[in-house]
Design an enzyme around this catalytic site. Structure first.
Site, short mmCIF file in Angstrom:
data_model
loop_
_atom_site.label_atom_id
_atom_site.label_comp_id
_atom_site.label_asym_id
_atom_site.label_seq_id
_atom_site.Cartn_x
_atom_site.Cartn_y
_atom_site.Cartn_z
N HIS A 1 1.56 -15.92 31.22
CA HIS A 1 2.93 -16.37 31.59
C HIS A 1 2.73 -16.43 33.42
O HIS A 1 2.53 -15.14 33.82
CB HIS A 1 4.29 -16.11 31.21
CG HIS A 1 5.24 -17.14 31.39
ND1 HIS A 1 5.42 -18.04 30.59
CD2 HIS A 1 6.31 -17.43 32.54
CE1 HIS A 1 6.42 -18.69 30.96
NE2 HIS A 1 7.14 -18.45 32.12
N ASP B 1 17.64 -18.49 27.19
CA ASP B 1 16.85 -18.76 28.42
C ASP B 1 16.81 -20.22 28.70
O ASP B 1 16.72 -20.75 29.77
CB ASP B 1 15.46 -18.05 28.24
CG ASP B 1 14.71 -18.47 29.29
OD1 ASP B 1 14.98 -18.08 30.63
OD2 ASP B 1 13.59 -19.35 29.19
N ARG C 1 19.78 -22.69 36.29
CA ARG C 1 19.23 -22.19 37.51
C ARG C 1 18.46 -22.89 38.46
O ARG C 1 18.52 -22.82 39.60
CB ARG C 1 18.59 -20.63 37.10
CG ARG C 1 19.27 -19.51 36.50
CD ARG C 1 18.29 -18.62 35.99
NE ARG C 1 17.18 -18.05 36.88
CZ ARG C 1 16.10 -17.81 36.51
NH1 ARG C 1 15.66 -18.14 35.30
NH2 ARG C 1 15.31 -17.52 37.28
N SER D 1 13.98 -13.95 32.13
CA SER D 1 13.68 -15.27 31.75
C SER D 1 12.44 -15.16 30.95
O SER D 1 12.10 -15.69 29.78
CB SER D 1 13.76 -16.13 32.89
OG SER D 1 13.24 -17.35 32.54
N LYS E 1 11.43 -14.98 26.57
CA LYS E 1 10.65 -15.95 25.94
C LYS E 1 9.31 -15.44 25.41
O LYS E 1 8.80 -15.53 24.12
CB LYS E 1 10.12 -16.86 27.00
CG LYS E 1 11.09 -17.86 27.39
CD LYS E 1 10.51 -18.90 28.13
CE LYS E 1 10.14 -18.61 29.55
NZ LYS E 1 11.03 -19.00 30.72
N1 URA Z 1 9.18 -18.81 34.84
C1 URA Z 1 10.15 -18.42 33.96
O1 URA Z 1 9.82 -18.84 32.86
N2 URA Z 1 11.45 -18.16 34.27
C2 URA Z 1 11.77 -18.03 35.55
O2 URA Z 1 12.71 -17.53 35.77
C3 URA Z 1 10.89 -18.20 36.67
C4 URA Z 1 9.52 -18.66 36.28
#
Ligand code: URA
Length: 434
Positions: free
Chosen positions: A82, A161, A168, A183, A187
């Site tokens: 990620h 999220d 957001r 966040s 996930k």
């Molecule tokens: N990527 C994400 O999944 N969440 C964030 O808050 C920022 C980048």
């Protein structure tokens, strides 16, 4: 408990208890707490920040707001990846077929664009017919069959999220360390991989602009991962200028395809190599960086990574001929050069502004409901340190709307600082934490 009191406590600088955090996450997920109260709380968190304990509790509450995926029926060690988000960051598009071709099962959940940054799901939708709405069963079946599946966040997976991310995005509350860490990690924990490789961006195009903040975010996420029993590695990489040359959904897909053909930009290819090496080592497919790089180079040279992308696109309903013939991807009606107004060197690129330029062209969302234009974006011709002459093309804007184009042109030209001397080169990789 009342949401009003929680907002006020945070607004006044207090630390929220585990119960308070659970209360607002559960209430928001169920639709019992409205967007406007959660927006106020996000803004209070943005200004007052959260402690390490609060961030961990928030992550856990978000991860457990829905289903925790059980990937045990996928054979092999699953490694997820990620990015904290950047401009031109199409890494997952090239990297996941590369590591899948090396034998790492990729079961990845990705997001949409956020703020000035793009998202993998939006980019993948550039393939005509491509769907990221898979059931958990299809997701697992695809990984077992072809070694790779990417899905959007389902209603069941870290739904807190999903709602907070969209909120957001439109309330200027993205770039807060605790909100980003929770966040991403919620996930990743809910998505069930055995190991997690994080690409933490730093620089003018990242949410964490300073190196210190990026390292702190990386450390925080590695700690959360470890506490939750997952091997977690963070690579801190440069985002002080766009990654590669393409910014914008379909344009980035084309660049990722070129990279899988061995014809990608140097910085982007190198980042894929570095992250891919960490993924192969975490997945037990390589014992050293050298071994991993050799394996990754081989799957590009023998075409198996590109074939993996085709298989993956086809398995998710997309047209795989667009992989061999990228001219089938969405195309903008106008391609307009923006030129340097003096001689010198590209001293600085205000990277966030290049991301905003893509948004202005229609490549990102202004409200939660906005539809995005997959074909628009920017193809850079010059990067930091390049020599330029007055009249040289700095980049081409791909647009479909005259008015949007005008606004984007100014933004793009102003993003470039042309200086008399060549700037120092920044290393692409700033560090690796585990
Ligand atoms: N990527 C994400 O999944 N969440 C964030 O808050 C920022 C980048």
């Amino acid at each position: 408990m009342r949401m009003y009191d929680i907002i006020m406590k945070k607004r006044n600088g207090g630390a929220l208890s585990k119960e308070e955090i659970r209360f607002f996450i559960e209430g928001y997920t169920k639709g019992e707490i409205p967007d406007y109260q959660v927006s106020a709380l996000m803004m209070a968190i943005y200004f007052q920040k959260m402690t390490e304990r609060e961030t961990y509790e928030l992550t856990m509450a978000m991860a457990h707001s829905g289903e925790m995926l059980d990937l045990s029926s996928i054979h092999g060690r699953k490694v997820d990846k990620h990015s904290t988000g950047g401009v031109g960051d199409k890494t997952s598009l090239a990297l996941t077929p590369m590591v899948a071709a090396c034998g790492i099962p990729v079961a990845k959940m990705s997001g949409r664009g956020l703020g000035h940054t793009g998202g993998t799901i939006d980019k993948l939708e550039s393939f005509p017919g491509f769907s990221t709405s898979l059931t958990t069963e299809q997701f697992i079946e695809n990984v077992n069959k072809i070694g790779i599946a990417i899905m959007g966040q389902t209603a069941d997976l870290a739904p807190a999220d999903k709602k907070l991310y969209a909120l957001r995005d439109v309330t200027a509350t993205v770039d807060n360390m605790s909100l980003i860490a929770s966040s991403i990690m919620s996930k990743k924990l809910a998505a069930g991989a055995d190991a997690i490789v994080l690409d933490v961006k730093t620089g003018s195009g990242a949410f964490m602009k300073s190196r210190e903040d990026a390292f702190a975010l990386a450390e925080e996420m590695v700690k959360i991962g470890k506490n939750a029993g997952r091997r977690t590695i963070a690579v801190i990489s440069d985002m002080d200028q766009p990654l590669g040359m393409a910014v914008g959904n379909a344009l980035e897909v084309k660049e990722a395809i070129a990279t899988l053909r061995g014809e990608g930009p140097k910085d982007f290819t190198e980042l894929c190599m570095v992250l891919g090496s960490q993924m192969l080592m975490a997945g037990g497919k390589a014992l050293s960086v050298e071994q991993a790089r050799e394996a990754l180079t081989k799957v590009i040279e023998d075409g198996s990574a590109l074939r993996k992308l085709s298989e993956f696109v086809e398995a998710q309903g997309g047209d795989p001929t667009a992989v061999t013939d990228p001219s089938l991807l969405p195309k903008a009606s106008m391609v307009v050069p923006v030129c340097a107004d003096r001689d010198g060197f590209v001293g600085r690129i205000a990277c966030e502004d290049v991301g905003i330029c893509s948004l202005l062209l229609g490549g990102g969302r202004e409200t939660k409901e906005s539809k995005i234009d997959l074909s628009v974006g920017i193809l850079l011709e010059k990067k930091k340190g390049d020599a330029v002459k007055k009249g040289d093309v700095l980049g081409y804007l791909h647009a479909n709307d005259e008015q949007r184009l005008e606004a984007a042109k100014d933004k793009f030209l102003n993003a470039y600082a042309i200086t008399d001397s060549r700037p120092e080169t920044e290393p692409l990789i700033k560090g690796i934490l585990q």
